[in-house]
Enzyme design. Structure first.
Site, PDB file in Angstrom:
ATOM      1  N   CYS A  99      -1.756  10.186   7.425  1.00 14.86           N
ATOM      2  CA  CYS A  99      -3.084  10.734   7.675  1.00 14.86           C
ATOM      3  C   CYS A  99      -4.103   9.618   7.880  1.00 14.86           C
ATOM      4  O   CYS A  99      -4.962   9.698   8.771  1.00 14.86           O
ATOM      5  CB  CYS A  99      -3.515  11.636   6.522  1.00 14.86           C
ATOM      6  SG  CYS A  99      -3.484  10.845   4.892  1.00 14.86           S
ATOM      7  N   HIS A 126      -9.356   7.751  -0.969  1.00 19.36           N
ATOM      8  CA  HIS A 126      -8.436   8.855  -0.656  1.00 19.36           C
ATOM      9  C   HIS A 126      -8.390   9.877  -1.785  1.00 19.36           C
ATOM     10  O   HIS A 126      -8.289   9.526  -2.961  1.00 19.36           O
ATOM     11  CB  HIS A 126      -7.025   8.293  -0.429  1.00 19.36           C
ATOM     12  CG  HIS A 126      -6.126   9.188   0.353  1.00 19.36           C
ATOM     13  ND1 HIS A 126      -5.671  10.386  -0.134  1.00 19.36           N
ATOM     14  CD2 HIS A 126      -5.591   9.062   1.597  1.00 19.36           C
ATOM     15  CE1 HIS A 126      -4.887  10.961   0.757  1.00 19.36           C
ATOM     16  NE2 HIS A 126      -4.825  10.182   1.824  1.00 19.36           N
TER      17      HIS A 126
END
Length: 478
Positions: free
Chosen positions: A288, A315
């Site tokens: 991602c 994150h």
């Protein structure tokens, strides 16, 4: 404008959006046409979402686009013999009204602008897809595939492979598809067919198959052939492990939704998908974070050149971490994810080089996991080969987000109030936060938001289509 006029204006827009909805649905179901307004998809959009997409046009280009101005373009689109493409009616309408004062020429204009899409992809047969694993990414991929249900859909979800097989398993899996604490309820209905071990979601019949190893399934016995298996488990990451899928009858290609090891191609859709060859049977959609930063880095490098840089990823925690302190084989990840910021490593910066070789050896990276369940941010600090400033860099990235070949990967926001939860459900690989941009001379720092679950899943779907030869035209051309 009086209060009554405000209400009257709103009523007019609302009714126009309502009238647009069935046309948008038929265009996709019958012709495979995805309609957009300056990059914002209108497939399955609510009336409010359609209105909002039009309001954003002024922020992008400095001009209003009223629904009564775009509606004739949707009507004209429904009369054309075009198929399997994305059509941005926002861009078409703005370009048309700049040079015209009445609607008499819209049908001829649309026929000319969209001529490339006449009968596009008609001879391409539908392709079967199997999801191997049904976790966070697997369920979002299922949602994305199911929302495309229709006779013109070329990407068919046929089966989901799971471990286990307890009596209550099927209903629990259905419940997880119906409800999601982050992404909200499923847009439609999900039925359980216990007798045949299947789910029926919005008319899509999905066979549930139980297996403990990728090579233990005979897909052909379920009528599945020449299928792309999308491995969402993260267990197998090299050619030997992922190659087990190809030993199962009916499976011919494999896509990994994680960074791959060895010589497997790591693909960031929009950047290097043309590296996928017909003979490639195993491909990775990278991570991602790699998907979030690579398009932005490509855009910056194309214009200014990048000498070197560092990427720090803030994150959201993932399922790999512990809810409360417990043993974990990785450093620090054993500590409670909802209670701590956790420094950890990321290979995303180095992985950029697999998709964008020109940046090989130029980037370092690290990650901090934080107590949020979804949406992350990459802080990209780079030294450039040529000078720029904040306003120039922002204006360039805004243009890239609206007008370039990366418009489906990069979004751009000028909001001074946006926070991470506002980006849940973003379909872009990354969203440039222009208010946080720092640039002076040959130094630049960019802040890029990304929905590390949904935005990434949209990128994965793009790779799936490329692997199966299901090309989608985006019109008008930039």
């Amino acid at each position: 404008m009086s209060a009554d006029k405000h209400l009257q204006s709103w009523q007019e827009r609302f009714e126009m959006a309502e009238a647009m909805q069935p046309l948008l649905g038929k265009l996709y179901r019958n012709q495979g046409i995805e309609v957009m307004v300056y990059g914002k998809p209108l497939l399955n959009a609510s009336t409010i979402e359609i209105i909002k997409s039009h309001r954003l046009v002024r922020r992008h280009v400095g001009e209003k686009l009223r629904l009564r101005e775009s509606f004739p373009f949707v009507v004209a689109l429904s009369k054309l013999a075009i198929k399997h493409c994305r059509v941005d009616i926002g861009k078409l309408a703005i370009n048309y009204w700049r040079d015209n004062k009445d609607a008499s020429g819209i049908e001829a204009y649309m026929a000319h602008e969209l001529s490339e899409a006449v009968n596009h992809g008609d001879d391409t047969p539908p392709r079967d897809v199997v999801l191997y694993g049904f976790g966070r990414i697997g369920r979002l991929l299922a949602r994305l595939l199911i929302e495309r249900t229709g006779k013109s859909n070329k990407l068919r979800l046929r089966a989901i492979v799971l471990r286990g097989g307890k009596k209550s398993d099927l209903e629990k899996r259905a419940s997880l598809l119906r409800r999601d604490s982050v992404h909200g309820p499923f847009n439609g209905s999900v039925e359980v067919d216990e007798e045949n071990n299947a789910l029926i979601a919005n008319g899509t019949y999905i066979q549930i198959i139980y297996a403990n190893s990728p090579d233990q399934v005979d897909y052909t016995q379920y009528g599945i052939n020449d299928a792309l298996v999308v491995d969402n488990t993260g267990i197998w990451k090299d050619e030997a492990g992922l190659g087990l899928h190809l030993k199962s009858p009916g499976a011919t290609k494999v896509l990994l939704t994680a960074p791959a090891k060895g010589a497997i191609k790591n693909i960031v859709f929009g950047v290097n998908e043309n590296d996928i060859l017909d003979e490639d049977t195993i491909v990775s959609a990278a991570s991602c974070t790699t998907n979030a930063i690579t398009p932005v880095l490509k855009a910056v490098n194309d214009k200014y050149g990048i000498e070197n840089g560092h990427v720090e990823t803030i994150h959201s925690y993932t399922n790999d971490q512990n809810l409360i302190d417990n043993y974990h084989s990785a450093d620090r990840r054993g500590r409670s994810a909802p209670l701590n910021m956790v420094i950890t490593e990321t290979g995303a910066a180095k992985a950029v080089a697999k998709a964008l070789p020109v940046l090989a050896g130029k980037l370092t990276g690290n990650a901090i996991r934080v107590p949020t369940p979804n949406v992350s941010m990459a802080i990209i600090s780079v030294n450039l080969q040529s000078e720029t400033n904040r306003d120039e860099l922002n204006e360039y990235l805004k243009d890239v987000a609206l007008q370039s070949g990366l418009q489906n990967q990069i979004d751009f926001t000028e909001s001074t109030e946006i926070v991470s939860s506002d980006l849940v459900g973003s379909r872009y690989a990354g969203v440039v936060d222009s208010q946080a941009t720092i640039a002076e001379g040959k130094r630049a720092i960019l802040y890029v938001w990304y929905d590390n679950e949904f935005g990434y899943s949209c990128q994965v779907v793009g790779v799936m289509q490329k692997m199966l030869g299901l090309t989608t035209l985006s019109l008008p051309k930039n």
